[in-house]
Design an enzyme around this catalytic site. Structure first.
Site, PDB file in Angstrom:
ATOM      1  N   HIS A 100       0.848  -1.192   0.000  1.00  0.00           N
ATOM      2  CA  HIS A 100       0.000   0.000   0.000  1.00  0.00           C
ATOM      3  C   HIS A 100       0.879   1.235   0.000  1.00  0.00           C
ATOM      4  CE1 HIS A 100      -3.902  -1.937   0.842  1.00  0.00           C
ATOM      5  NE2 HIS A 100      -3.160  -2.849   1.459  1.00  0.00           N
ATOM      6  N   THR A 147      14.730  -4.815  -1.214  1.00  0.00           N
ATOM      7  CA  THR A 147      13.886  -3.667  -1.526  1.00  0.00           C
ATOM      8  C   THR A 147      14.296  -2.974  -2.824  1.00  0.00           C
ATOM      9  OG1 THR A 147      15.299  -2.201  -0.229  1.00  0.00           O
ATOM     10  CG2 THR A 147      13.442  -3.223   0.925  1.00  0.00           C
ATOM     11  N   LYS A 148      15.491  -3.339  -3.361  1.00  0.00           N
ATOM     12  CA  LYS A 148      16.013  -2.731  -4.589  1.00  0.00           C
ATOM     13  C   LYS A 148      16.546  -3.822  -5.500  1.00  0.00           C
ATOM     14  CE  LYS A 148      17.379   1.477  -2.246  1.00  0.00           C
ATOM     15  NZ  LYS A 148      18.471   2.306  -1.763  1.00  0.00           N
TER      16      LYS A 148
END
Length: 182
Positions: A100, A147-148
């Site tokens: 979200h 996350t990357k």
């Protein structure tokens, strides 16, 4: 090929839930793969999804050949997941395309594609978040949160995952067909 009736989104979601409640517990990898293909998963040869792995939006998951997804994984393909050849996703890992927008006033849901390239290894209890590409031959160390994007032949680890090493780029192995007949 997906049966025409399963193109209805509510029926498709219901069939996916049945898979996560019943099919995932059947001690036959062949039955699980056949079921997920029936509801829309696009899969190469020698693909194995172990028991108790939950798959969301099977119709948005595409795998190459020689893919092994371990026990008790969560594969959330609502944002689309593409997995290359000879990839291992070890037990208890989470591949999560949905989240979200925490700054959106309506807390809007986001769905972002994940790509896992050939010969990548996602080690036990790792998490890969939406919008990430795991490069060819890359390794995500156990318990990491990615996350990357991860560059090819790079070893990453930690929370958030950071480069901790390099992998041999002359990889030739293929994940063999599972010796287990189930």
């Amino acid at each position: 090929m997906m049966i025409k009736i399963f193109k209805n989104k509510k029926i498709q979601w219901g069939m996916n839930l049945i898979g996560n409640i019943i099919i995932t517990r059947i001690p036959s990898r062949r039955i699980r793969i056949a079921y997920y293909k029936m509801i829309g998963m696009k899969s190469g040869n020698n693909v194995s999804i172990c028991r108790y792995t939950e798959l969301l939006a099977a119709e948005k998951l595409k795998t190459g050949n020689g893919v092994n997804i371990g026990w008790r994984c969560t594969i959330d393909a609502r944002g689309e997941i593409e997995i290359g050849n000879n990839v291992v996703i070890a037990s208890d890992s989470i591949i999560l395309t949905a989240d979200h927008d925490v700054n959106d006033t309506n807390f809007k849901a986001r769905y972002r594609k994940i790509t896992i390239n050939d010969r990548a290894w996602i080690c036990t209890r790792s998490t890969v978040l939406g919008g990430v590409t795991i490069g060819e031959g890359a390794v995500v160390a156990a318990g990491s949160v990615v996350t990357k994007d991860v560059e090819p032949y790079t070893i990453v680890g930690g929370i958030p995952a950071k480069v901790i090493g390099r992998r041999n780029s002359n990889l030739k192995y293929k994940i063999p067909k599972s010796p287990i007949l189930f």
